[in-house]
Design a protein around this motif. Structure first.
Motif, PDB file in Angstrom:
ATOM      1  N   VAL A   1       0.836  -1.202   0.000  1.00  0.00           N
ATOM      2  CA  VAL A   1       0.000   0.000   0.000  1.00  0.00           C
ATOM      3  C   VAL A   1       0.874   1.257   0.000  1.00  0.00           C
ATOM      4  O   VAL A   1       0.567   2.251  -0.672  1.00  0.00           O
ATOM      5  N   ALA A   2       1.985   1.221   0.748  1.00  0.00           N
ATOM      6  CA  ALA A   2       2.854   2.403   0.833  1.00  0.00           C
ATOM      7  C   ALA A   2       3.528   2.710  -0.484  1.00  0.00           C
ATOM      8  O   ALA A   2       3.794   3.877  -0.798  1.00  0.00           O
ATOM      9  N   THR A   3       3.833   1.671  -1.287  1.00  0.00           N
ATOM     10  CA  THR A   3       4.539   1.873  -2.556  1.00  0.00           C
ATOM     11  C   THR A   3       3.600   1.904  -3.754  1.00  0.00           C
ATOM     12  O   THR A   3       4.064   2.033  -4.890  1.00  0.00           O
ATOM     13  N   CYS A   4       2.300   1.786  -3.541  1.00  0.00           N
ATOM     14  CA  CYS A   4       1.336   1.781  -4.643  1.00  0.00           C
ATOM     15  C   CYS A   4       1.226   3.186  -5.229  1.00  0.00           C
ATOM     16  O   CYS A   4       0.970   4.163  -4.504  1.00  0.00           O
ATOM     17  N   ASP A   5       1.428   3.323  -6.551  1.00  0.00           N
ATOM     18  CA  ASP A   5       1.352   4.637  -7.190  1.00  0.00           C
ATOM     19  C   ASP A   5      -0.042   5.245  -7.070  1.00  0.00           C
ATOM     20  O   ASP A   5      -0.191   6.441  -6.789  1.00  0.00           O
ATOM     21  N   THR A   6      -1.070   4.434  -7.281  1.00  0.00           N
ATOM     22  CA  THR A   6      -2.443   4.937  -7.201  1.00  0.00           C
ATOM     23  C   THR A   6      -2.771   5.425  -5.796  1.00  0.00           C
ATOM     24  O   THR A   6      -3.393   6.485  -5.619  1.00  0.00           O
ATOM     25  N   CYS A   7      -2.350   4.674  -4.784  1.00  0.00           N
ATOM     26  CA  CYS A   7      -2.616   5.079  -3.396  1.00  0.00           C
ATOM     27  C   CYS A   7      -1.880   6.365  -3.054  1.00  0.00           C
ATOM     28  O   CYS A   7      -2.433   7.257  -2.391  1.00  0.00           O
ATOM     29  N   GLN A   8      -0.639   6.496  -3.504  1.00  0.00           N
ATOM     30  CA  GLN A   8       0.136   7.683  -3.190  1.00  0.00           C
ATOM     31  C   GLN A   8      -0.444   8.931  -3.852  1.00  0.00           C
ATOM     32  O   GLN A   8      -0.351  10.031  -3.298  1.00  0.00           O
ATOM     33  N   CYS A   9      -1.038   8.767  -5.030  1.00  0.00           N
ATOM     34  CA  CYS A   9      -1.598   9.918  -5.737  1.00  0.00           C
ATOM     35  C   CYS A   9      -2.956  10.334  -5.179  1.00  0.00           C
ATOM     36  O   CYS A   9      -3.318  11.515  -5.244  1.00  0.00           O
ATOM     37  N   ASN A  10      -3.718   9.394  -4.644  1.00  0.00           N
ATOM     38  CA  ASN A  10      -5.119   9.678  -4.289  1.00  0.00           C
ATOM     39  C   ASN A  10      -5.398   9.689  -2.795  1.00  0.00           C
ATOM     40  O   ASN A  10      -6.376  10.307  -2.369  1.00  0.00           O
ATOM     41  N   LYS A  11      -4.584   9.025  -1.987  1.00  0.00           N
ATOM     42  CA  LYS A  11      -4.865   8.982  -0.559  1.00  0.00           C
ATOM     43  C   LYS A  11      -4.488  10.294   0.110  1.00  0.00           C
ATOM     44  O   LYS A  11      -3.451  10.889  -0.178  1.00  0.00           O
ATOM     45  N   HIS A  12      -5.345  10.743   1.018  1.00  0.00           N
ATOM     46  CA  HIS A  12      -5.094  11.986   1.746  1.00  0.00           C
ATOM     47  C   HIS A  12      -4.130  11.720   2.895  1.00  0.00           C
ATOM     48  O   HIS A  12      -4.195  10.679   3.555  1.00  0.00           O
ATOM     49  N   GLU A  13      -3.240  12.680   3.122  1.00  0.00           N
ATOM     50  CA  GLU A  13      -2.281  12.548   4.214  1.00  0.00           C
ATOM     51  C   GLU A  13      -2.934  12.923   5.538  1.00  0.00           C
ATOM     52  O   GLU A  13      -3.689  13.892   5.628  1.00  0.00           O
ATOM     53  N   HIS A  14      -2.610  12.141   6.578  1.00  0.00           N
ATOM     54  CA  HIS A  14      -3.131  12.396   7.923  1.00  0.00           C
ATOM     55  C   HIS A  14      -2.048  13.044   8.786  1.00  0.00           C
ATOM     56  O   HIS A  14      -1.794  12.634   9.916  1.00  0.00           O
ATOM     57  N   SER A  15      -1.425  14.056   8.247  1.00  0.00           N
ATOM     58  CA  SER A  15      -0.379  14.778   8.969  1.00  0.00           C
ATOM     59  C   SER A  15      -0.622  16.271   8.819  1.00  0.00           C
ATOM     60  O   SER A  15      -1.452  16.708   8.006  1.00  0.00           O
ATOM     61  N   ALA A  16       0.090  17.047   9.612  1.00  0.00           N
ATOM     62  CA  ALA A  16      -0.058  18.502   9.535  1.00  0.00           C
ATOM     63  C   ALA A  16       0.392  19.000   8.167  1.00  0.00           C
ATOM     64  O   ALA A  16       1.292  18.429   7.556  1.00  0.00           O
TER      65      ALA A  16
END
Length: 262
Positions: A9-24
């Motif tokens: 999941v961490a290295t998935c291109d689609t996840c990295q482009c579309n998932k929202h970050e839960h950080s400041a």
């Protein structure tokens, strides 16, 4: 298996482009430097969508970043870069002189033709000043300007220093509270690192967006780039994936009760 799923999941291109970050949000506040004198560093912006008054519905707001003195200039809509340049010359530069820097957003009136029209007008004014000083018998425009300047007293210098100290305190306080909700993030230079929190990227040919992005709009790429298959895998009538091996690497035969089981 859990770690494999986390890594996938961490290295998935689609996840990295579309998932929202839960950080400041990334990028600490970068305050502008404190000016030394009045009307040498100003900011400009527009207030639009106002009710019509004397055929004007737009206000050009010009703020001196040192004294916080403000000029409000009414404009008619639609306005052009030429009209903004003329109004700035008439209301700002004629009174306070040409500033050293102007801070504005990416409004097309400032990006496209504002500076060209402004400097064309400034060249005309400079030529008129030179002609006036020459006909008046002055040796150079420098003496003309010096004749208009007055010496600043020590009391005024003290007041200016107090004002700069107060501006510095307000700037530090604003940065302190703003950075509480932000996180520091930096990247290696892609094409060019602009300032501390912006990067210029190499965009595809034909892109119609500005190539400079704030660091909060960027994320670090994890893993290698993977080509995404445009079509879905084949399934059978039961909905199971149809798997076709590429090659048989080895085989084994087991004897059970005198029978051969592959």
């Amino acid at each position: 298996m859990k770690q494999d799923i986390i890594h996938f999941v961490a290295t998935c291109d689609t996840c990295q482009c579309n998932k929202h970050e839960h950080s400041a949000p990334a990028g600490l506040l970068q305050p502008l430097p404190i000016p030394d004198t009045a009307w040498q560093h100003i900011s400009m912006d527009f207030i639009e969508g106002l009710l019509l008054s004397n055929k004007k519905s737009v206000i050009l707001v010009v703020v001196d970043r040192f004294t916080k003195y403000i000029h409000f200039i009414a404009l008619s809509y639609p306005f052009t870069a030429l009209s903004v340049a003329k109004e700035s010359l008439h209301h700002i530069f004629k009174i306070h002189g040409l500033p050293s820097s102007i801070v504005s957003d990416r409004d097309k009136k400032f990006i496209n033709h504002f500076w060209q029209e402004l400097f064309k007008s400034l060249v005309t004014i400079s030529s008129l000043i030179w002609l006036h000083t020459t006909l008046s018998g002055l040796s150079s425009p420098h003496h003309y300007f010096c004749g208009l300047c007055s010496r600043v007293s020590s009391r005024e210098d003290h007041l200016l220093q107090l004002l700069k100290d107060d501006l510095a305190k307000d700037r530090d306080r604003m940065k302190y509270f703003a950075d509480k909700h932000m996180s520091d993030r930096s990247f290696v230079t892609v094409l060019q690192k602009i300032g501390f929190v912006a990067y210029k990227l190499k965009l595809p040919i034909g892109s119609r967006i500005h190539p400079v992005f704030h660091v909060s709009q960027l994320k670090k790429k994890i893993g290698v780039h993977k080509t995404i298959t445009p079509s879905l895998p084949l399934v059978d009538t039961s909905g199971s994936f149809i798997v076709t091996p590429l090659a048989v690497l080895a085989s084994r035969v087991t004897l059970r009760g005198g029978a051969t089981i592959p």
